[in-house]
Design a protein around this motif. Structure first.
Motif, short mmCIF file in Angstrom:
data_model
loop_
_atom_site.label_atom_id
_atom_site.label_comp_id
_atom_site.label_asym_id
_atom_site.label_seq_id
_atom_site.Cartn_x
_atom_site.Cartn_y
_atom_site.Cartn_z
N MET A 1 40.99 36.36 41.65
CA MET A 1 41.69 34.90 41.80
C MET A 1 41.69 33.59 41.62
SD MET A 1 44.23 35.71 39.62
CE MET A 1 44.26 37.52 38.57
N THR A 2 41.81 33.67 43.42
CA THR A 2 41.66 32.41 43.23
C THR A 2 40.34 31.70 42.67
OG1 THR A 2 42.30 32.45 45.84
CG2 THR A 2 41.71 30.53 45.08
N SER A 3 39.22 32.10 42.89
CA SER A 3 37.84 31.89 41.74
C SER A 3 38.26 31.59 40.37
CB SER A 3 36.70 32.28 42.52
OG SER A 3 35.94 31.49 41.77
N PHE A 4 38.88 32.62 39.58
CA PHE A 4 39.05 32.50 38.90
C PHE A 4 40.26 30.32 37.99
CE2 PHE A 4 42.00 33.13 35.22
CZ PHE A 4 40.80 33.24 33.78
N LYS A 5 41.33 30.46 38.86
CA LYS A 5 42.19 29.67 38.65
C LYS A 5 41.63 27.98 38.80
CE LYS A 5 46.58 32.45 40.02
NZ LYS A 5 47.75 32.23 41.14
N ARG A 6 40.46 28.26 40.18
CA ARG A 6 39.58 27.53 40.27
C ARG A 6 39.09 26.49 38.54
NH1 ARG A 6 37.91 28.65 44.54
NH2 ARG A 6 36.34 28.74 44.09
N TRP A 7 38.34 27.63 38.52
CA TRP A 7 37.28 27.03 37.18
C TRP A 7 37.86 27.45 36.42
CZ3 TRP A 7 33.02 25.30 37.45
CH2 TRP A 7 32.13 25.78 38.45
N ASN A 8 39.19 28.21 35.93
CA ASN A 8 40.39 27.92 34.35
C ASN A 8 40.12 26.55 34.58
OD1 ASN A 8 41.51 28.85 32.32
ND2 ASN A 8 43.15 29.38 33.80
N ASN A 9 40.90 26.16 35.61
CA ASN A 9 41.11 24.34 35.59
C ASN A 9 40.35 23.07 35.58
OD1 ASN A 9 44.25 25.45 36.44
ND2 ASN A 9 43.44 25.13 38.19
N ILE A 10 39.35 24.01 36.24
CA ILE A 10 37.63 22.53 35.87
C ILE A 10 37.42 22.74 34.55
CG2 ILE A 10 35.89 22.15 36.36
CD1 ILE A 10 36.43 23.77 39.17
N THR A 107 41.96 43.22 32.59
CA THR A 107 42.61 43.95 33.72
C THR A 107 43.89 44.63 33.07
OG1 THR A 107 44.10 41.39 33.48
CG2 THR A 107 42.06 41.44 35.00
N ARG A 108 43.94 44.84 31.59
CA ARG A 108 45.09 45.97 31.47
C ARG A 108 44.94 46.82 32.00
NH1 ARG A 108 41.52 45.54 28.04
NH2 ARG A 108 41.01 48.15 26.87
N ASP A 109 44.05 48.25 32.95
CA ASP A 109 43.66 49.15 32.92
C ASP A 109 44.08 49.06 34.62
OD1 ASP A 109 41.55 47.88 33.16
OD2 ASP A 109 40.27 49.75 32.44
N GLY A 110 44.50 47.72 35.19
CA GLY A 110 43.85 47.77 37.42
C GLY A 110 42.67 47.00 37.55
N SER A 111 41.92 46.50 36.04
CA SER A 111 40.54 46.64 36.92
C SER A 111 40.42 45.25 38.05
CB SER A 111 39.52 46.35 35.54
OG SER A 111 39.90 47.77 35.01
N GLN A 112 39.43 45.35 38.47
CA GLN A 112 40.19 43.62 39.12
C GLN A 112 38.33 42.63 38.26
OE1 GLN A 112 41.62 42.48 41.84
NE2 GLN A 112 42.64 44.43 41.22
N LEU A 113 38.80 41.19 38.41
CA LEU A 113 38.31 40.24 37.94
C LEU A 113 36.28 40.41 37.93
CD1 LEU A 113 39.80 37.59 37.18
CD2 LEU A 113 39.11 39.42 34.76
#
Length: 309
Positions: A1-10, A107-113
Motif C-alpha cells: 500500500m505504501t508503494s502504491f501511494k508513493r507511485w500514485n503521487n509520482i 480490493t473490494r473482496d479483501g484482496s491485496q494489491l
C-alpha cells in the motif's frame, strides 16, 4: 500500500505536469471570443462582471495579473496562464479519483494489491486523465480567460475530497472532510455554480459507504435528500441571504437613517455568529448530525461571502 501511494503521487504529478505544459504552450496569447475579454478586463481593474458575477474568479485572476509586472500587454496572458494551471490541477484530481475507484474495485473482496494490479490501476488513471486532458471542450476552456477552467478544478477537487472521506469514514473526525467540501462548494459559487451538480453524487457516495444493505427505498430517500440539499443551497442560501441582508440594509438606511451597508454588516455578523453558536451548542450536546449540518452550512456561507467584494 505504501508503494502504491508513493507511485500514485509520482505518476499523478507527472500527469499534472504534462497537462500544464500542453495548456501553457497552447493558451490564447490575449483573448478569445465571448466573455473572455470582459473577464480579463474586470479582473485587472477589480470591477463587476455580468450577472451573476464571479467575484472569487475576479480576485484570483487579479492576483495572476500581478505577474504581468504592470504591463497591460501581458494581463490576458497572465489570466489565461492561471486557467491553464487550474485545469492541470483538475486533471490531477481526476487522475487520483480514477486510481481511487480502480483500487477500491480491485480490493473490494479483501484482496491485496499486487505489482500487476498497481500498474493496471496507474495505467487506468493515466489513460483516463490524459484522455480528458485532450478533449475539445475542456482543452478550449483550459486556455482562455473564462470561469469554466477554475470551476472544473473545484468540481474535480470536491469529488476527490469526498473519496478521501470515503476512505477514512470509519476513523474519528472523518467528518472534517465533509466540512471542507462544504467550504470548497461555497468558494466555488464565487466562480460558477456548476459545482452544485456534484451534490447528488456526494450524497450517494455517503449513502453507499454508510449503509450495510442498499435498498430501493434507501436510494429513493438518498435522491430526495440530494434534491433537498441542492434546492437549499441554490434556491435559499444563494438568493435569500443577500436579499434578506439587502432588505435589512434598506430599513437601516431609509427608516433609521444609518450609513449605507450598516444593515448588511449587522446581518452578516448576526448570521455567522448565530451559526457559529449553534455549531458550538450542538457539539457540546453531542448532536453529531446536526453539528455537521450546521458547520457545513456555515462554511458554505463563509465561502459564498466572496460576493461581499
Amino acid at each position: 500500500m505504501t508503494s502504491f501511494k508513493r507511485w500514485n503521487n509520482i505518476v499523478g504529478w507527472a500527469v499534472f505536469a504534462i497537462a500544464a505544459l500542453v495548456y501553457l504552450m497552447t493558451m490564447e496569447p490575449v483573448s478569445s471570443l465571448w466573455d473572455c475579454s470582459e473577464f480579463i478586463a474586470t479582473s485587472y481593474k477589480l470591477e463587476v462582471g455580468h450577472p451573476p458575477g464571479a467575484p472569487l474568479f475576479m480576485m484570483l485572476a487579479r492576483l495572476a495579473t500581478l505577474f504581468a509586472a504592470g504591463n497591460p500587454d501581458f494581463v490576458g496572458m497572465a489570466v489565461n496562464g492561471m486557467n491553464s494551471i487550474a485545469s492541470a490541477f483538475c486533471i490531477l484530481f481526476l487522475f487520483w479519483t480514477i486510481t481511487h475507484l480502480a483500487r477500491r474495485l480491485v480490493t473490494r473482496d479483501g484482496s491485496q494489491l499486487t505489482r500487476a494490479n498497481v500498474w493496471a490501476i496507474l495505467g487506468a488513471g493515466i489513460v483516463g486523465a490524459l484522455a480528458y486532458t485532450f478533449t475539445d471542450t475542456f482543452w478550449f476552456s483550459a486556455i482562455e480567460g473564462e470561469v469554466y477552467a477554475l470551476s472544473s478544478m473545484f468540481t474535480a477537487l470536491v469529488v476527490w475530497l469526498m473519496l478521501k472521506w470515503e476512505e477514512e469514514a470509519d476513523q474519528p473526525h472523518s467528518s472534517r472532510w465533509i466540512v471542507l467540501i462544504a467550504y470548497m462548494m461555497g468558494l466555488s459559487i464565487g466562480v460558477h455554480i456548476l459545482n452544485l451538480l456534484t451534490i447528488p453524487a456526494l450524497v450517494f457516495i455517503y449513502y453507499f459507504r454508510t449503509t450495510e444493505k442498499v435498498t430501493f427505498k434507501g436510494i429513493v430517500y438518498a435522491t430526495l435528500i440530494a434534491g433537498a440539499i441542492l434546492i437549499f443551497v441554490n434556491n435559499i442560501i444563494i438568493p435569500y441571504t443577500v436579499y434578506v441582508g439587502a432588505m435589512l440594509d434598506l430599513f437601516f438606511v431609509n427608516t433609521l437613517g444609518l450609513p449605507v451597508n450598516s444593515g448588511m454588516v449587522l446581518f452578516a455578523l448576526a448570521l455567522i455568529g448565530g451559526m457559529g453558536w449553534a455549531s458550538w451548542y450542538t457539539h457540546r450536546k453531542g448532536k453529531v448530525v446536526w453539528n455537521i449540518i450546521l458547520l457545513s452550512t456555515t462554511m458554505i456561507l463563509i465561502g459564498f461571502s466572496s460576493y461581499a467584494s
